[in-house]
Design an enzyme around this catalytic site. Sequence first.
Site, PDB file in Angstrom:
ATOM      1  N   CYS A 298       6.698   0.643   7.412  1.00 33.41           N
ATOM      2  CA  CYS A 298       6.282   1.757   6.572  1.00 33.41           C
ATOM      3  C   CYS A 298       7.376   2.090   5.568  1.00 33.41           C
ATOM      4  CB  CYS A 298       5.978   2.963   7.457  1.00 33.41           C
ATOM      5  SG  CYS A 298       5.310   4.350   6.554  1.00 33.41           S
ATOM      6  N   LEU A 299       6.963   2.349   4.327  1.00 30.47           N
ATOM      7  CA  LEU A 299       7.927   2.721   3.296  1.00 30.47           C
ATOM      8  C   LEU A 299       8.650   4.018   3.673  1.00 30.47           C
ATOM      9  CD1 LEU A 299       5.639   2.055   0.186  1.00 30.47           C
ATOM     10  CD2 LEU A 299       7.415   0.544   1.090  1.00 30.47           C
TER      11      LEU A 299
ATOM     12  N   HIS B 251      -3.733   1.355   7.696  1.00 29.18           N
ATOM     13  CA  HIS B 251      -2.400   1.975   7.711  1.00 29.18           C
ATOM     14  C   HIS B 251      -2.356   3.158   6.714  1.00 29.18           C
ATOM     15  CE1 HIS B 251       2.166   1.677   7.929  1.00 29.18           C
ATOM     16  NE2 HIS B 251       1.982   2.409   6.841  1.00 29.18           N
ATOM     17  N   GLU B 252      -2.869   2.924   5.506  1.00 26.22           N
ATOM     18  CA  GLU B 252      -2.819   3.989   4.480  1.00 26.22           C
ATOM     19  C   GLU B 252      -3.748   5.151   4.823  1.00 26.22           C
ATOM     20  OE1 GLU B 252      -0.376   3.810   2.745  1.00 26.22           O
ATOM     21  OE2 GLU B 252       0.011   1.674   2.973  1.00 26.22           O
TER      22      GLU B 252
ATOM     23  N   GLY C 174       0.836  -1.194   0.000  1.00 20.64           N
ATOM     24  CA  GLY C 174       0.000   0.000   0.000  1.00 20.64           C
ATOM     25  C   GLY C 174       0.863   1.232   0.000  1.00 20.64           C
TER      26      GLY C 174
ATOM     27  N   GLN D 241       2.950  10.261   1.161  1.00 22.31           N
ATOM     28  CA  GLN D 241       4.276   9.632   1.222  1.00 22.31           C
ATOM     29  C   GLN D 241       5.167  10.062   0.059  1.00 22.31           C
ATOM     30  OE1 GLN D 241       2.601   5.477   1.984  1.00 22.31           O
ATOM     31  NE2 GLN D 241       4.495   5.400   3.179  1.00 22.31           N
TER      32      GLN D 241
ATOM     33  N   HIS E 169      -2.208   7.588   7.052  1.00 22.77           N
ATOM     34  CA  HIS E 169      -1.305   8.529   6.371  1.00 22.77           C
ATOM     35  C   HIS E 169      -2.066   9.774   5.908  1.00 22.77           C
ATOM     36  CE1 HIS E 169       2.610   6.659   6.178  1.00 22.77           C
ATOM     37  NE2 HIS E 169       2.138   5.525   5.704  1.00 22.77           N
TER      38      HIS E 169
HETATM   39 ZN   LIG Z   1       3.211   3.799   5.808  1.00 25.75          ZN
END
Ligand SMILES: [Zn+2]
Lengths: 166, 173
Positions: free
Chosen positions: A96-97, A138-139, A47, A52, A142
């Site tokens: 997390c990215l 999670h997304e 995701g 981000q 953000h």
């Molecule tokens: Zn994340």
Amino acid sequence: MALLEILQYPDKRLKQSCDEVVLFDEALRTFLADLEETMRAGPGGVGIAAPQVGRLEQIALVDVSAKKKIKHHGRIVLINPEIIEWQGSVVGREGCLSLPDFTGNVIRAETITLEAQDEFGERQRYKMEGYEARAVQHELDHLKGMLFLDRLVSRRSDLFKRKVYK
Amino acid sequence: MDKWFMAVVVGPDRPGIVAKVTSALFNGGCNLGEASMTRLGGNFTMMLMVQHDGREKGLRDLLAPVVASLALHLHIDSIKAELHHHIEPDVRITLFGEDRSGIVAHATATLAEAGLHILSLESDVAGSKNRPIYVLHIEGAALEGVPSLESALSIIASEGIETQLTPVDTVMG
Ligand SMILES: [Zn+2]
């Protein structure tokens, strides 16, 4: 298509609330294609959310179909999403990215129902559970300027499952 | 510049120990790495990665006043530090049951044989004095796959210990 640069915490843009999308045009769809390419380029990414990559709009993508033996909806575009129903709570691991080399345990709703617009502005409704529901939560965090770090629980906490999800 | 030490601090627990120890290190120009602190049976225990440009003796001297005033034991080792190389756990295992001797040794030996690399372990003695309950909580990497651990756990369960294995399936997003 182009790979976008993923912002890393503590970039302040990751802690900001995102604006609603009003225009569903070709430029939006081009951005979505870039966002998807960026998500798939990262190792194990399931995701990604627009903030981000520095775009503070309510846009996220989720695709957990690479995981075996789970229920999923394939690739889903989540624009102006809203969770309208939560059920159950479960501890699971997240990374997390935007934060390399750290994963932690987070409590999430087990089942959610959400509404979101797709890339053409059509309103869609999804009911989902488990891994996919976790990725979506999670997304969506953000988009509100929240990271999983804001919700960390200790390793022991799954011994004492909590009843209420907030 | 990249000299790391592992400091182990043990002593009678009271509020404020972490603050006093870490302040002494900070004031002495040290950097902190990863740390783990737990209260075990009323004792304060902490393991702390410390970056310090001097010798072990210098580090010991920095901590000497705090160690003396709080009646702590200090042990220091020079270590090779591996920051930014975490191993991800893929299973979470909980074992619990009536406390009896050898429970940890037996359970961990059975799991090690089935390919478990333990990354973190916490255990508590719960219940009452007359009926103590042992709770063991492990996160680890299943080097030979989860089914291998599941069969190991079924052996442990057949001996009257409650077992629970949850795969850790990390969401990366
Ligand atoms: Zn994340």
